[in-house]
Design a protein around this motif. Structure first.
Motif, PDB file in Angstrom:
ATOM      1  N   THR A  86      31.803  50.668  40.941  1.00 39.34           N
ATOM      2  CA  THR A  86      31.297  50.661  42.316  1.00 39.34           C
ATOM      3  C   THR A  86      31.499  51.973  43.062  1.00 39.34           C
ATOM      4  N   TYR A  87      32.239  52.915  42.475  1.00 31.94           N
ATOM      5  CA  TYR A  87      32.600  54.111  43.238  1.00 31.94           C
ATOM      6  C   TYR A  87      32.467  55.401  42.428  1.00 31.94           C
TER       7      TYR A  87
ATOM      8  N   LEU B 236      29.227  40.456  43.883  1.00 32.79           N
ATOM      9  CA  LEU B 236      29.269  39.704  42.628  1.00 32.79           C
ATOM     10  C   LEU B 236      29.801  40.538  41.464  1.00 32.79           C
ATOM     11  N   VAL B 237      29.930  41.849  41.654  1.00 36.39           N
ATOM     12  CA  VAL B 237      30.557  42.693  40.630  1.00 36.39           C
ATOM     13  C   VAL B 237      31.964  42.172  40.326  1.00 36.39           C
ATOM     14  N   VAL B 238      32.700  41.842  41.367  1.00 35.25           N
ATOM     15  CA  VAL B 238      34.067  41.339  41.180  1.00 35.25           C
ATOM     16  C   VAL B 238      34.062  40.005  40.447  1.00 35.25           C
ATOM     17  N   ASN B 239      33.139  39.123  40.807  1.00 34.18           N
ATOM     18  CA  ASN B 239      33.053  37.836  40.119  1.00 34.18           C
ATOM     19  C   ASN B 239      32.804  38.022  38.628  1.00 34.18           C
ATOM     20  N   ALA B 240      31.916  38.962  38.291  1.00 37.44           N
ATOM     21  CA  ALA B 240      31.624  39.216  36.879  1.00 37.44           C
ATOM     22  C   ALA B 240      32.852  39.756  36.159  1.00 37.44           C
ATOM     23  N   LEU B 241      33.600  40.643  36.802  1.00 38.29           N
ATOM     24  CA  LEU B 241      34.802  41.205  36.176  1.00 38.29           C
ATOM     25  C   LEU B 241      35.887  40.145  36.005  1.00 38.29           C
ATOM     26  N   LEU B 242      35.986  39.242  36.975  1.00 39.67           N
ATOM     27  CA  LEU B 242      36.970  38.160  36.847  1.00 39.67           C
ATOM     28  C   LEU B 242      36.584  37.207  35.717  1.00 39.67           C
TER      29      LEU B 242
ATOM     30  N   ILE C 248      41.924  45.815  36.405  1.00 38.64           N
ATOM     31  CA  ILE C 248      40.601  45.372  36.867  1.00 38.64           C
ATOM     32  C   ILE C 248      40.178  46.173  38.096  1.00 38.64           C
ATOM     33  N   ALA C 249      41.152  46.515  38.963  1.00 38.69           N
ATOM     34  CA  ALA C 249      40.833  47.336  40.134  1.00 38.69           C
ATOM     35  C   ALA C 249      40.270  48.683  39.698  1.00 38.69           C
ATOM     36  N   PHE C 250      40.841  49.249  38.652  1.00 40.18           N
ATOM     37  CA  PHE C 250      40.365  50.537  38.162  1.00 40.18           C
ATOM     38  C   PHE C 250      38.952  50.415  37.595  1.00 40.18           C
ATOM     39  N   ILE C 251      38.685  49.379  36.818  1.00 41.92           N
ATOM     40  CA  ILE C 251      37.340  49.154  36.267  1.00 41.92           C
ATOM     41  C   ILE C 251      36.345  48.911  37.404  1.00 41.92           C
TER      42      ILE C 251
ATOM     43  N   GLU D 109      42.078  50.357  46.011  1.00 40.53           N
ATOM     44  CA  GLU D 109      42.759  49.941  44.788  1.00 40.53           C
ATOM     45  C   GLU D 109      43.986  49.081  45.110  1.00 40.53           C
ATOM     46  N   TYR D 110      44.723  49.513  46.123  1.00 38.48           N
ATOM     47  CA  TYR D 110      45.926  48.756  46.497  1.00 38.48           C
ATOM     48  C   TYR D 110      45.556  47.363  47.004  1.00 38.48           C
ATOM     49  N   MET D 111      44.581  47.296  47.907  1.00 43.37           N
ATOM     50  CA  MET D 111      44.206  46.009  48.473  1.00 43.37           C
ATOM     51  C   MET D 111      43.632  45.077  47.403  1.00 43.37           C
ATOM     52  N   PHE D 112      42.860  45.630  46.474  1.00 39.67           N
ATOM     53  CA  PHE D 112      42.314  44.799  45.395  1.00 39.67           C
ATOM     54  C   PHE D 112      43.447  44.215  44.559  1.00 39.67           C
ATOM     55  N   SER D 113      44.425  45.044  44.206  1.00 38.47           N
ATOM     56  CA  SER D 113      45.535  44.566  43.373  1.00 38.47           C
ATOM     57  C   SER D 113      46.349  43.487  44.082  1.00 38.47           C
ATOM     58  N   GLN D 114      46.408  43.548  45.421  1.00 39.88           N
ATOM     59  CA  GLN D 114      47.133  42.530  46.178  1.00 39.88           C
ATOM     60  C   GLN D 114      46.310  41.254  46.335  1.00 39.88           C
ATOM     61  N   TYR D 115      45.018  41.412  46.616  1.00 37.91           N
ATOM     62  CA  TYR D 115      44.177  40.261  46.932  1.00 37.91           C
ATOM     63  C   TYR D 115      43.772  39.447  45.724  1.00 37.91           C
TER      64      TYR D 115
END
Length: 343
Positions: free
Chosen positions: A324-325, A253-259, A316-319, A296-302
Motif C-alpha cells: 500500500t505504500y 480489503l488489502v488487510v482482509n486478504a493479508l489476514l 504482516i504490517a511490513f507486507i 506500522e506501529y498502529m497496525f501491529s497494535q490493532y
C-alpha cells in the motif's frame, strides 16, 4: 488563464524524499522487532499456495483502488483527461501523499497536476474540491455504518488508556471531517463566491499583492467551474461517489486478504475491515511522511489479536506497507522526475 508556478526538484532531493519515509518505517519496524522478537515467528510464517493466493488478491485489491481513483478523475473532468493522463495524475497524487505528512497529503497538489495536464487553474481547483468532498463524504457516511455493525470494544480493543485515548481522538477527528465536508459542500455547491472572496482578501496585502490579479482570475474561474460542476445530474455524482467508494473499500480489503493469508483467526473479517477506518482516521494526523513509522506501529497494535505470536503482526504490517505504500514510492520515483522535466 493563470498558470501555476513551476516546481523544480533536484534528483538528490527526490531521492531524499523517497528514502526518508522508508527509513522511518524500517526503523520503527526494526525497533519493534528488537523488543518483541520471538523465534517462533519463523515457524509460523510459511508461503503456501493459500498464502500466495491471498497475497496476490491483496495486490489486486490495491490495484482496484487505483482503478477507482483513475475512473473518478476521468469522470469529474468530464473525460477531458485521457486514461493515461488520469493514471499519471493518480500516480503523482499517491507519490506526493507518500512523501508528505498525512495531514498534507497528495490531494492538495491535484490543482498543480491537473493544471499541467491542460485544465485551467480555476477548474482544477474546483475538481480538487470535488475530489476532497467525495473522499470525506465516504468517511462521513461509512463510519456510522461501521459503528452500527461492529461493537466499540471490538473496534478499539481492550479498555486501556491507549484504546480510550485513540477512541477520543478518533471521534474528535471524525467531527472535524464532518465540518470540513460541510465546508466543501458549501464551497462547491452553494457559495463558491465565498472561497473567491476569501482568496482575494488574502492576496490584497503585503508581498501577496503581486499575485492579486492572477488570484482574482483564478477565483472567477473557480466560481464558474463550481457552478458548472454543482449543476451536474444526480447520476454523475452517484457514479463519482461509487468510484470513490470502490477505491477506498478496495484499499481496506488489502488487510482482509493479508489476514486470510497469514492469520489463523478467519472469522473476524468485519472487525478487521472496521479497524481500517480507525487506523486511517488516526493516520491523518501523523506528522511523518505518509504516516511512516506511525502506521506500522498502529497496525501491529490493532491487529495483534489476530495472531498467536505478537511479533507476527509486525511481519504482516511490513507486507501491508510494501503493497500500500512502498510500491507507490517506487513507481513515483520513476514517473515524477520525467514529469517535472517535461512540465
Amino acid at each position: 488563464m493563470p498558470e501555476i508556478t513551476n516546481i523544480r526538484t533536484k534528483p538528490a532531493q527526490t531521492v531524499a524524499y523517497v528514502l526518508l519515509p522508508v527509513l522511518i518505517g524500517l526503523a520503527v519496524i526494526g525497533y519493534l522487532f528488537w523488543k518483541e522478537f520471538d523465534p517462533r515467528i519463523f515457524t509460523t510464517v510459511s508461503f503456501s499456495a493459500k498464502t500466495t493466493f491471498f497475497v496476490a488478491i491483496a495486490v489486486l485489491f490495491m490495484l482496484g483502488r487505483d482503478v477507482g481513483l483513475i475512473w473518478r478523475y476521468r469522470k469529474i473532468s468530464g473525460n477531458q483527461l485521457s486514461w493515461w493522463q488520469a493514471i499519471r495524475v493518480n500516480i503523482l497524487c499517491e507519490f506526493t501523499s507518500a512523501v508528505t505528512p498525512s495531514a498534507v497529503g497528495g490531494s492538495s497538489l491535484i490543482v498543480l497536476f491537473l493544471n499541467r495536464e491542460g485544465i485551467n487553474a480555476g477548474r482544477s481547483t474546483a475538481l480538487m474540491f470535488a475530489s476532497l468532498f467525495l473522499d470525506e463524504l465516504f468517511f462521513v457516511i461509512s463510519i456510522p455504518l461501521i459503528l452500527v455493525s461492529v461493537s466499540i470494544p471490538d473496534l478499539f480493543g481492550e479498555s486501556t488508556v491507549l484504546s480510550k485515548s485513540i477512541m477520543n481522538l478518533f471521534f474528535l477527528v471524525y467531527g472535524l471531517i464532518v465540518l470540513w465536508t460541510l465546508v466543501l459542500y458549501i464551497g462547491l455547491f452553494k457559495r463558491p463566491e465565498w472561497i473567491r472572496d476569501f482568496l482575494n482578501a488574502i492576496f490584497r496585502h503585503g508581498i501577496l499583492k503581486r499575485w492579486s490579479k492572477q488570484i482574482s482570475e483564478l477565483g472567477d474561474n473557480l466560481v464558474t467551474s463550481s457552478h458548472a460542476i454543482g449543476k451536474k445530474p444526480f447520476l454523475f455524482w452517484f457514479s463519482a461517489f461509487g468510484a470513490t467508494s470502490f477505491a477506498w473499500i478496495s484499499r481496506y480489503l488489502v488487510v482482509n486478504a493479508l489476514l486470510l493469508a497469514f492469520s489463523p483467526v478467519a472469522g473476524k473479517q468485519l472487525i478487521a475491515f472496521g479497524r481500517q477506518f480507525i487506523l486511517w482516521i488516526i493516520m491523518t494526523i501523523s506528522p511523518t511522511p505518509g504516516g511512516s513509522g506511525f502506521s506500522e506501529y498502529m497496525f501491529s497494535q490493532y491487529y495483534a489479536d489476530f495472531f498467536p505470536i505478537a511479533g507476527m503482526a509486525l511481519v504482516i504490517a511490513f507486507i501491508w506497507r510494501i503493497i500500500t505504500y512502498y510500491l507507490y514510492l517506487a513507481v513515483g520515483v520513476c514517473v515524477v522526475p520525467g514529469w517535472l522535466k517535461k512540465r
